[in-house]
Scaffold this motif. Structure first.
Motif, PDB file in Angstrom:
ATOM      1  N   SER A  83      -2.709  -3.738   6.858  1.00  0.00           N
ATOM      2  CA  SER A  83      -2.274  -2.409   7.264  1.00  0.00           C
ATOM      3  C   SER A  83      -3.013  -1.348   6.455  1.00  0.00           C
ATOM      4  CB  SER A  83      -0.764  -2.258   7.033  1.00  0.00           C
ATOM      5  OG  SER A  83      -0.479  -2.261   5.643  1.00  0.00           O
ATOM      6  N   ARG A  84      -2.779  -0.097   6.790  1.00  0.00           N
ATOM      7  CA  ARG A  84      -3.405   1.002   6.053  1.00  0.00           C
ATOM      8  C   ARG A  84      -2.774   1.175   4.677  1.00  0.00           C
ATOM      9  NH1 ARG A  84      -3.374   5.737  10.712  1.00  0.00           N
ATOM     10  NH2 ARG A  84      -4.600   4.618  12.300  1.00  0.00           N
ATOM     11  N   HIS A  85      -1.552   0.710   4.546  1.00  0.00           N
ATOM     12  CA  HIS A  85      -0.820   0.934   3.305  1.00  0.00           C
ATOM     13  C   HIS A  85      -0.993  -0.261   2.378  1.00  0.00           C
ATOM     14  CE1 HIS A  85       0.946   4.289   5.431  1.00  0.00           C
ATOM     15  NE2 HIS A  85       1.362   3.457   6.386  1.00  0.00           N
ATOM     16  N   PRO A  86      -1.422  -0.023   1.130  1.00  0.00           N
ATOM     17  CA  PRO A  86      -1.658  -1.131   0.202  1.00  0.00           C
ATOM     18  C   PRO A  86      -0.374  -1.832  -0.212  1.00  0.00           C
ATOM     19  CG  PRO A  86      -1.858   0.974  -0.933  1.00  0.00           C
ATOM     20  CD  PRO A  86      -1.728   1.283   0.529  1.00  0.00           C
ATOM     21  N   LEU A  87      -0.349  -3.135  -0.036  1.00  0.00           N
ATOM     22  CA  LEU A  87       0.814  -3.926  -0.420  1.00  0.00           C
ATOM     23  C   LEU A  87       0.404  -5.051  -1.366  1.00  0.00           C
ATOM     24  CD1 LEU A  87       2.766  -4.227   2.974  1.00  0.00           C
ATOM     25  CD2 LEU A  87       3.269  -2.723   1.054  1.00  0.00           C
ATOM     26  N   PHE A  88      -0.617  -4.786  -2.194  1.00  0.00           N
ATOM     27  CA  PHE A  88      -1.015  -5.805  -3.166  1.00  0.00           C
ATOM     28  C   PHE A  88      -0.143  -5.747  -4.421  1.00  0.00           C
ATOM     29  CE2 PHE A  88      -3.880  -2.155  -3.432  1.00  0.00           C
ATOM     30  CZ  PHE A  88      -3.798  -1.775  -4.764  1.00  0.00           C
ATOM     31  N   ASN A  89       0.596  -4.639  -4.582  1.00  0.00           N
ATOM     32  CA  ASN A  89       1.600  -4.511  -5.636  1.00  0.00           C
ATOM     33  C   ASN A  89       2.942  -4.173  -5.011  1.00  0.00           C
ATOM     34  OD1 ASN A  89      -0.441  -2.881  -8.221  1.00  0.00           O
ATOM     35  ND2 ASN A  89      -0.236  -5.022  -7.682  1.00  0.00           N
ATOM     36  N   ALA A  90       4.023  -4.570  -5.694  1.00  0.00           N
ATOM     37  CA  ALA A  90       5.376  -4.277  -5.226  1.00  0.00           C
ATOM     38  C   ALA A  90       6.216  -3.846  -6.427  1.00  0.00           C
ATOM     39  CB  ALA A  90       5.997  -5.498  -4.563  1.00  0.00           C
ATOM     40  N   ARG A  91       6.832  -2.686  -6.347  1.00  0.00           N
ATOM     41  CA  ARG A  91       7.646  -2.182  -7.453  1.00  0.00           C
ATOM     42  C   ARG A  91       8.914  -3.024  -7.589  1.00  0.00           C
ATOM     43  NH1 ARG A  91       6.209   3.135  -9.144  1.00  0.00           N
ATOM     44  NH2 ARG A  91       8.302   3.402 -10.005  1.00  0.00           N
ATOM     45  N   SER A  92       9.106  -3.617  -8.759  1.00  0.00           N
ATOM     46  CA  SER A  92      10.255  -4.496  -8.970  1.00  0.00           C
ATOM     47  C   SER A  92      11.581  -3.749  -8.844  1.00  0.00           C
ATOM     48  CB  SER A  92      10.167  -5.147 -10.352  1.00  0.00           C
ATOM     49  OG  SER A  92      10.140  -4.159 -11.381  1.00  0.00           O
ATOM     50  N   GLU A  93      11.583  -2.450  -9.158  1.00  0.00           N
ATOM     51  CA  GLU A  93      12.820  -1.679  -9.128  1.00  0.00           C
ATOM     52  C   GLU A  93      13.402  -1.525  -7.726  1.00  0.00           C
ATOM     53  OE1 GLU A  93      10.152   0.049 -12.412  1.00  0.00           O
ATOM     54  OE2 GLU A  93       9.948  -0.756 -10.384  1.00  0.00           O
ATOM     55  N   SER A  94      12.546  -1.567  -6.716  1.00  0.00           N
ATOM     56  CA  SER A  94      13.020  -1.319  -5.345  1.00  0.00           C
ATOM     57  C   SER A  94      12.693  -2.460  -4.389  1.00  0.00           C
ATOM     58  CB  SER A  94      12.406  -0.014  -4.818  1.00  0.00           C
ATOM     59  OG  SER A  94      10.983  -0.075  -4.837  1.00  0.00           O
ATOM     60  N   ILE A  95      12.252  -3.580  -4.919  1.00  0.00           N
ATOM     61  CA  ILE A  95      11.733  -4.653  -4.063  1.00  0.00           C
ATOM     62  C   ILE A  95      12.791  -5.245  -3.144  1.00  0.00           C
ATOM     63  CG2 ILE A  95      12.122  -6.578  -5.659  1.00  0.00           C
ATOM     64  CD1 ILE A  95       9.264  -7.512  -4.879  1.00  0.00           C
ATOM     65  N   THR A  96      14.054  -5.246  -3.568  1.00  0.00           N
ATOM     66  CA  THR A  96      15.107  -5.816  -2.722  1.00  0.00           C
ATOM     67  C   THR A  96      15.563  -4.839  -1.646  1.00  0.00           C
ATOM     68  OG1 THR A  96      16.828  -5.111  -4.278  1.00  0.00           O
ATOM     69  CG2 THR A  96      15.930  -7.327  -4.562  1.00  0.00           C
ATOM     70  N   GLU A  97      15.076  -3.606  -1.697  1.00  0.00           N
ATOM     71  CA  GLU A  97      15.470  -2.578  -0.731  1.00  0.00           C
ATOM     72  C   GLU A  97      14.405  -2.307   0.312  1.00  0.00           C
ATOM     73  OE1 GLU A  97      16.218   0.811  -3.128  1.00  0.00           O
ATOM     74  OE2 GLU A  97      17.654  -0.198  -4.430  1.00  0.00           O
ATOM     75  N   LYS A  98      13.151  -2.578  -0.013  1.00  0.00           N
ATOM     76  CA  LYS A  98      12.053  -2.281   0.897  1.00  0.00           C
ATOM     77  C   LYS A  98      11.967  -3.316   2.012  1.00  0.00           C
ATOM     78  CE  LYS A  98      10.512   1.258  -1.450  1.00  0.00           C
ATOM     79  NZ  LYS A  98      10.567   2.638  -0.889  1.00  0.00           N
ATOM     80  N   ALA A  99      11.854  -2.833   3.248  1.00  0.00           N
ATOM     81  CA  ALA A  99      11.807  -3.733   4.398  1.00  0.00           C
ATOM     82  C   ALA A  99      10.664  -4.732   4.307  1.00  0.00           C
ATOM     83  CB  ALA A  99      11.674  -2.912   5.684  1.00  0.00           C
ATOM     84  N   SER A 100       9.547  -4.326   3.731  1.00  0.00           N
ATOM     85  CA  SER A 100       8.379  -5.213   3.663  1.00  0.00           C
ATOM     86  C   SER A 100       8.620  -6.418   2.762  1.00  0.00           C
ATOM     87  CB  SER A 100       7.157  -4.434   3.150  1.00  0.00           C
ATOM     88  OG  SER A 100       6.790  -3.428   4.057  1.00  0.00           O
ATOM     89  N   PHE A 101       9.491  -6.256   1.744  1.00  0.00           N
ATOM     90  CA  PHE A 101       9.638  -7.293   0.728  1.00  0.00           C
ATOM     91  C   PHE A 101      11.011  -7.957   0.646  1.00  0.00           C
ATOM     92  CE2 PHE A 101       6.646  -4.099  -1.242  1.00  0.00           C
ATOM     93  CZ  PHE A 101       5.485  -4.817  -1.000  1.00  0.00           C
ATOM     94  N   ARG A 102      12.046  -7.333   1.195  1.00  0.00           N
ATOM     95  CA  ARG A 102      13.405  -7.801   0.898  1.00  0.00           C
ATOM     96  C   ARG A 102      13.708  -9.199   1.426  1.00  0.00           C
ATOM     97  NH1 ARG A 102      16.071  -2.952   4.337  1.00  0.00           N
ATOM     98  NH2 ARG A 102      15.653  -3.706   6.459  1.00  0.00           N
ATOM     99  N   ASP A 103      13.049  -9.633   2.482  1.00  0.00           N
ATOM    100  CA  ASP A 103      13.267 -11.009   2.949  1.00  0.00           C
ATOM    101  C   ASP A 103      12.531 -12.002   2.063  1.00  0.00           C
ATOM    102  OD1 ASP A 103      14.948 -10.321   5.012  1.00  0.00           O
ATOM    103  OD2 ASP A 103      13.367 -10.245   6.529  1.00  0.00           O
ATOM    104  N   ALA A 104      11.291 -11.697   1.708  1.00  0.00           N
ATOM    105  CA  ALA A 104      10.498 -12.613   0.893  1.00  0.00           C
ATOM    106  C   ALA A 104      11.082 -12.786  -0.499  1.00  0.00           C
ATOM    107  CB  ALA A 104       9.061 -12.114   0.799  1.00  0.00           C
ATOM    108  N   VAL A 105      11.623 -11.719  -1.074  1.00  0.00           N
ATOM    109  CA  VAL A 105      12.123 -11.820  -2.446  1.00  0.00           C
ATOM    110  C   VAL A 105      13.319 -12.761  -2.545  1.00  0.00           C
ATOM    111  CG1 VAL A 105      13.777  -9.910  -2.392  1.00  0.00           C
ATOM    112  CG2 VAL A 105      12.588 -10.453  -4.527  1.00  0.00           C
TER     113      VAL A 105
END
Length: 241
Positions: A83-105
Motif C-alpha cells: 500500500s501507499r502507507h508504510p507498515l514496516f513498523n507498528a507502534r506498540s502503544e496502539s497495535i491492539t487498536e489498529k485495524a491493520s494489526f489487531r488480528d495479527a497481534v
C-alpha cells in the motif's frame, strides 16, 4: 522507528537453535536468504514464529518455524500487497487498536533477529546516521506476521500466498533516546518463545508486559556514528567513524 537494519550469518545459529527445539534439522527450514548489512522495507527477511500443527485444535501441539517474509506488513484483508502507507513498523502503544494489526497481534507474532539497526539523529542543522547495537550478541525484534493471498492468482498457485512482517516500536529509553525518540521493541532472548506462543492471546496487557520486559535491553543499547549516506551492503557500513 526502524527503517533499516543489519543481519549477518550469525543469525543462522539462532534460527537453527530455534527450529531444532521441535526436532527439525537445518535442512527443514528455508535457508534461501542472504545476510545483509542494508536491509530495507520490502526486502525478504527470515523470521521466527510458532504455529499450531492443526488450527482446528487451539490447544493442540505447536511447531517452531523459520520463514522468509517481506518486511512490509500486509493485512490479510488488503487489496494489494504494498500500500501507499508504510507498515514496516507498528507502534506498540496502539497495535491492539489498529485495524491493520489487531488480528495479527492476537496469535501471529514473530521475532526478527538482527545484529543492529540504523537511525538518523537530526540536530537541527544536519542529519547524521548512527548504528545501534547490543553490547554483545543479537537483537530480537518483536514483530507480527501476516499471510496475504493474491486475488489475481488461482487458489492452487503456490505463488498466491505472500508472508509479510512488521517490527514493533516503542518510546526510546536510555542513552539511545538521544539519537531518536523511537526504537524497536528489543526482547530478551528468554522471552522469544513467550512472544511467539500462539496459545497466548496478544491483548494490550500482554504487549505492555513484553515492552516493559524489553526495557533493560533497550537501556543497554550502544551506538556510534557511521559514514553518510547509508549505501551499499558490506560490513564497512557499520564501522564507526
Amino acid at each position: 522507528m526502524c527503517g533499516r537494519f543489519a543481519m549477518d550469518d550469525t543469525v543462522n545459529e539462532l534460527i537453527t537453535e530455534f527450529v531444532e527445539t521441535t526436532g527439525l534439522s537445518p535442512e527443514d527450514w528455508r535457508a534461501d536468504w542472504r545476510p545483509s548489512y542494508n536491509i530495507r522495507p520490502t526486502d525478504p527477511v527470515p523470521i521466527l514464529l510458532e504455529t499450531l500443527v492443526d488450527r482446528s485444535e487451539p490447544e493442540g501441539p505447536t511447531i517452531h518455524r523459520a520463514e522468509l517474509a517481506q518486511w512490509w506488513f500486509t493485512p490479510s484483508f488488503a487489496k494489494e500487497l504494498r500500500s501507499r502507507h508504510p507498515l514496516f513498523n507498528a507502534r506498540s502503544e496502539s497495535i491492539t487498536e489498529k485495524a491493520s494489526f489487531r488480528d495479527a497481534v492476537k496469535r501471529q507474532r514473530a521475532i526478527i533477529p538482527a545484529i543492529g539497526y540504523y537511525e538518523t539523529h537530526d540536530d537541527g542543522s544536519a542529519k547524521n546516521p548512527y548504528f545501534i547495537q547490543p553490547p554483545e550478541g543479537l537483537l530480537y525484534f518483536a514483530g507480527l506476521y501476516s499471510w496475504w493471498a493474491d486475488p489475481a492468482k488461482e487458489h492452487g498457485d503456490p505463488k498466491r500466498w505472500h508472508l509479510t512482517t512488521t517490527i514493533l516500536t516503542r518510546e526510546a529509553v536510555g542513552e539511545v533516546a538521544w539519537v531518536h525518540d523511537r526504537t524497536p521493541v528489543t526482547l530478551p532472548k528468554d522471552l522469544i518463545e513467550t512472544w511467539v506462543d500462539p496459545k497466548t492471546v496478544g491483548d494490550a496487557a500482554f504487549v505492555g508486559a513484553m515492552v516493559d520486559a524489553a526495557t533493560p535491553v533497550a537501556e543497554a543499547l550502544e551506538f556510534h556514528r557511521i559514514a553518510s549516506p547509508i549505501r551499499g551492503d558490506s560490513p564497512d557500513m557499520i564501522r564507526a567513524i
